[in-house]
Scaffold this motif. Structure first.
Motif, mmCIF file in Angstrom:
data_model
loop_
_atom_site.group_PDB
_atom_site.id
_atom_site.type_symbol
_atom_site.label_atom_id
_atom_site.label_comp_id
_atom_site.label_asym_id
_atom_site.label_seq_id
_atom_site.Cartn_x
_atom_site.Cartn_y
_atom_site.Cartn_z
ATOM 1 N N ASP A 1 -0.972 5.616 12.781
ATOM 2 C CA ASP A 1 -1.571 6.459 13.825
ATOM 3 C C ASP A 1 -2.748 5.745 14.484
ATOM 4 O OD1 ASP A 1 0.246 8.452 13.311
ATOM 5 O OD2 ASP A 1 -1.076 9.547 11.934
ATOM 6 N N ILE A 2 -3.591 5.100 13.661
ATOM 7 C CA ILE A 2 -4.750 4.368 14.202
ATOM 8 C C ILE A 2 -4.282 3.232 15.106
ATOM 9 C CG2 ILE A 2 -6.705 2.878 13.598
ATOM 10 C CD1 ILE A 2 -6.982 4.478 11.003
ATOM 11 N N ILE A 3 -3.282 2.501 14.644
ATOM 12 C CA ILE A 3 -2.770 1.345 15.393
ATOM 13 C C ILE A 3 -2.187 1.781 16.734
ATOM 14 C CG2 ILE A 3 -0.925 -0.401 15.374
ATOM 15 C CD1 ILE A 3 -1.498 -0.544 12.273
ATOM 16 N N LYS A 4 -1.455 2.893 16.719
ATOM 17 C CA LYS A 4 -0.856 3.393 17.959
ATOM 18 C C LYS A 4 -1.932 3.868 18.925
ATOM 19 C CE LYS A 4 2.585 6.639 19.732
ATOM 20 N NZ LYS A 4 3.576 7.697 19.373
ATOM 21 N N ALA A 5 -2.923 4.603 18.404
ATOM 22 C CA ALA A 5 -3.977 5.153 19.258
ATOM 23 C C ALA A 5 -4.834 4.056 19.882
ATOM 24 C CB ALA A 5 -4.857 6.100 18.446
ATOM 25 N N SER A 6 -5.092 2.991 19.143
ATOM 26 C CA SER A 6 -5.959 1.907 19.635
ATOM 27 C C SER A 6 -5.178 0.766 20.268
ATOM 28 C CB SER A 6 -6.812 1.360 18.477
ATOM 29 O OG SER A 6 -7.626 2.367 17.918
ATOM 30 N N ILE B 1 0.851 -1.195 0.000
ATOM 31 C CA ILE B 1 0.000 0.000 0.000
ATOM 32 C C ILE B 1 0.885 1.243 0.000
ATOM 33 C CG2 ILE B 1 -1.875 -1.181 1.170
ATOM 34 C CD1 ILE B 1 -1.036 0.151 3.774
ATOM 35 N N GLY B 2 0.288 2.404 -0.273
ATOM 36 C CA GLY B 2 1.035 3.643 -0.384
ATOM 37 C C GLY B 2 1.526 4.191 0.947
ATOM 38 N N LYS B 3 2.493 5.109 0.858
ATOM 39 C CA LYS B 3 3.106 5.694 2.049
ATOM 40 C C LYS B 3 2.085 6.434 2.898
ATOM 41 C CE LYS B 3 6.793 8.861 3.470
ATOM 42 N NZ LYS B 3 7.860 9.805 2.987
ATOM 43 N N GLY B 4 1.164 7.152 2.256
ATOM 44 C CA GLY B 4 0.157 7.904 2.997
ATOM 45 C C GLY B 4 -0.729 7.009 3.839
ATOM 46 N N LYS B 5 -1.157 5.898 3.266
ATOM 47 C CA LYS B 5 -2.001 4.952 4.008
ATOM 48 C C LYS B 5 -1.217 4.302 5.144
ATOM 49 C CE LYS B 5 -6.040 5.258 2.185
ATOM 50 N NZ LYS B 5 -7.181 5.746 3.017
ATOM 51 N N VAL B 6 0.054 4.010 4.901
ATOM 52 C CA VAL B 6 0.873 3.414 5.954
ATOM 53 C C VAL B 6 0.937 4.349 7.156
ATOM 54 C CG1 VAL B 6 3.209 2.690 6.590
ATOM 55 C CG2 VAL B 6 2.248 1.999 4.390
ATOM 56 N N GLU B 7 1.149 5.633 6.901
ATOM 57 C CA GLU B 7 1.232 6.615 7.991
ATOM 58 C C GLU B 7 -0.119 6.757 8.697
ATOM 59 O OE1 GLU B 7 2.655 10.084 6.042
ATOM 60 O OE2 GLU B 7 4.753 9.394 5.950
ATOM 61 N N GLU B 8 -1.192 6.793 7.899
ATOM 62 C CA GLU B 8 -2.535 6.910 8.488
ATOM 63 C C GLU B 8 -2.844 5.722 9.394
ATOM 64 O OE1 GLU B 8 -7.168 6.440 7.001
ATOM 65 O OE2 GLU B 8 -5.671 7.185 5.567
ATOM 66 N N PHE B 9 -2.550 4.531 8.912
ATOM 67 C CA PHE B 9 -2.845 3.327 9.697
ATOM 68 C C PHE B 9 -1.943 3.217 10.917
ATOM 69 C CE2 PHE B 9 -4.476 1.057 5.614
ATOM 70 C CZ PHE B 9 -5.607 1.863 5.652
ATOM 71 N N LYS C 1 7.537 -3.035 10.504
ATOM 72 C CA LYS C 1 8.407 -1.987 11.016
ATOM 73 C C LYS C 1 7.711 -0.626 10.995
ATOM 74 C CE LYS C 1 13.024 0.010 10.330
ATOM 75 N NZ LYS C 1 14.264 -0.039 9.495
ATOM 76 N N ALA C 2 6.988 -0.338 9.902
ATOM 77 C CA ALA C 2 6.340 0.974 9.762
ATOM 78 C C ALA C 2 5.102 1.104 10.647
ATOM 79 C CB ALA C 2 5.956 1.199 8.300
ATOM 80 N N LEU C 3 4.367 0.013 10.832
ATOM 81 C CA LEU C 3 3.115 0.075 11.598
ATOM 82 C C LEU C 3 3.320 -0.203 13.079
ATOM 83 C CD1 LEU C 3 0.780 -1.849 9.101
ATOM 84 C CD2 LEU C 3 0.968 0.625 9.414
ATOM 85 N N GLY C 4 4.436 -0.808 13.416
ATOM 86 C CA GLY C 4 4.688 -1.111 14.818
ATOM 87 C C GLY C 4 3.800 -2.217 15.357
#
Length: 463
Positions: free
Chosen positions: A94-99, A84-92, A120-123
């Motif tokens: 944030d969601i993953i970290k918050a939840s 998936i694209g870089k923008g979606k990776v960053e968006e997701f 690595k990017a999503l943690g």
């Protein structure tokens, strides 16, 4: 609402004013994403993106994940590094970290590099569609055969990913001190161990295949024909199996509720018996490793006299699901278009309104009589008698109907017929003889003529 904002949630506690669910403490928090790439030419059927996402969430819930978020991800092209694209990776991210999400399910096949980069990017841990289905099968398997088949599939998949995902491992030095030459790499050692285990499993599965072959040979001697249920996962096969056999096989509104094959006897309208086989459900993009591993199980379908293709006609993607099942069976040499052997069973009509039922009835009426599907509700029993009649009609095709007179002094004659033919009717005579109407395969006729003095061709007698 934008397409990529569609959410499907599991049960849980919803925060007031929030667009997500709070996590359940006893389950792994999960995020499900379904990438939607533009349809490619030659695809057998176009799926609803929302239905694809719903299926992915269902797969995640099948291993008891707590799905807090789910998203469709429209893509113009696939990114080699992260899919998936870089923008979606960053968006997701944030969601993953918050939840505080622990696991991301990607409803697509990922390369080892893509999986590692996303983690690595999503943690969070990332599981792709193949890994998820393998995990479900691993939890569902109950018999020794099922466990072996799943392990074989998982090891085959794991072995194919070793070179690409573990190239960072260094060589282990062989010998002693500084004089030893280079030994085998860790990856080579792992591949060797996996290969050895795969070969061992294949030997055990070969024994399973031989055992199944003996069982089938025994049934042919009895002779009981085999009727196999096939269909997309969650189409209602197990519920229909229970309805026809009066059994209590696990039947749940859950993907892959049935994994290990189950055999039971069913009775036809005229009293003949058959063996009904419930098999594992199919699914789109079924990993090739699983198809190969479960070939021993699916041989029940290959050898079946009649195949019931069960479809969930209340599902919006019923046509695409049917295409997926047809594709898998085609690889096994089975043509679902063979009306002499296949009965298309349109299940879950109880979920349809009157207008939808009328449309289906009109569609069926336009087909040739021999190819018409049977409308049923495995839940309520609607259409059960019609389905049994359709099965009996196909089983009787090509068989001969005979009238056998069992002499008064032939005490075991009637029982012999029950063991070697389909007994349709029997009529005691005044002299103590018994007239028995049977149906048999052409190859058994001569043996019956040798066994009994009076054998005539004919149809069942009307009382």
């Amino acid at each position: 609402m934008r397409q990529d904002d569609i959410d499907i949630h599991d049960e849980g506690v919803r925060d007031a004013g929030a667009g997500h669910l709070t996590a359940r403490a006893d389950r792994t928090r999960a995020f499900v994403m379904t990438p939607v790439v533009g349809r490619r030419a030659g695809d057998p059927a176009e799926r609803s993106p929302a239905a694809r996402l719903e299926e992915a969430v269902g797969l995640a819930q099948a291993i008891d994940l707590d799905v807090l978020e789910s998203k469709l991800v429209p893509l113009q092209q696939i990114r080699p590094s992260t899919f998936i694209g870089k923008g979606k990776v960053e968006e997701f991210a944030d969601i993953i970290k918050a939840s505080e999400i622990e696991l991301v399910v990607a409803d697509t096949a990922l390369t080892p590099v893509q999986q590692r980069n996303l983690e690595k990017a999503l943690g969070a841990k990332v599981l792709d569609r193949t890994g998820l289905i393998l995990e479900i099968f691993g939890r569902r398997a109950r018999t020794k055969e099922g466990v072996l088949q799943v392990e074989h599939a998982h090891l085959t998949w794991q072995k194919s990913r070793l070179v690409r995902s573990w190239t960072h491992l260094e060589r282990q030095r062989g010998g002693f001190g500084f004089l030893g030459g280079p030994g085998e790499t860790q990856i080579e050692a792992d591949r060797r161990m996996i290969t050895e285990r795969i070969l061992k499993i294949e030997r055990e599965l070969e024994q399973v295949k031989r055992t199944r072959g003996l069982h089938r040979a025994g049934r042919k001697r009895v002779p009981y024909p085999v009727v196999a249920l096939v269909g997309y996962t969650n189409a209602g096969k197990s519920t229909l199996f229970n309805r026809l056999t009066r059994a209590e096989v696990v039947a749940a509104d859950m993907l892959f509720a049935t994994l290990d094959p189950t055999l039971r006897s069913i009775t036809m309208p005229h009293g003949a018996h058959a063996i009904l086989s419930d098999t594992v459900g199919f699914i789109s993009e079924l990993p090739t490793q699983l198809i190969a591993a479960f070939r021993a199980t699916l041989e029940e379908v290959i050898e079946a006299d009649v195949i019931l293709h069960v479809r969930d006609v209340a599902h919006e993607d019923t046509e695409a699901q049917a295409a997926d099942v047809a594709g898998v069976l085609k690889d096994l040499g089975i043509d679902l278009g063979d009306a002499k052997r296949v009965v298309e069973v349109w299940n879950k009509v109880d979920k349809l309104d009157e207008g939808a039922r009328e449309n289906l009835a009109a569609t069926i009426s336009r087909r040739d009589a021999a190819e018409r599907p049977v409308l049923v509700s495995a839940l309520t029993g609607e259409g059960e008698d019609v389905l049994l009649g359709a099965i009996e009609e196909r089983l009787s095709a090509g068989r001969e109907t005979l009238m056998v007179t069992v002499a008064p002094d032939d005490g075991g004659g009637v029982n012999w017929l029950f063991g070697h033919a389909d007994v349709l009717a029997r009529h005691p005579q005044d002299d103590g003889a018994v007239e028995v109407t049977i149906r048999v395969e052409p190859g058994r006729v001569e043996g019956i003529r040798r066994r009994f003095a009076k054998v005539e061709g004919g149809a069942p007698r009307e009382d």
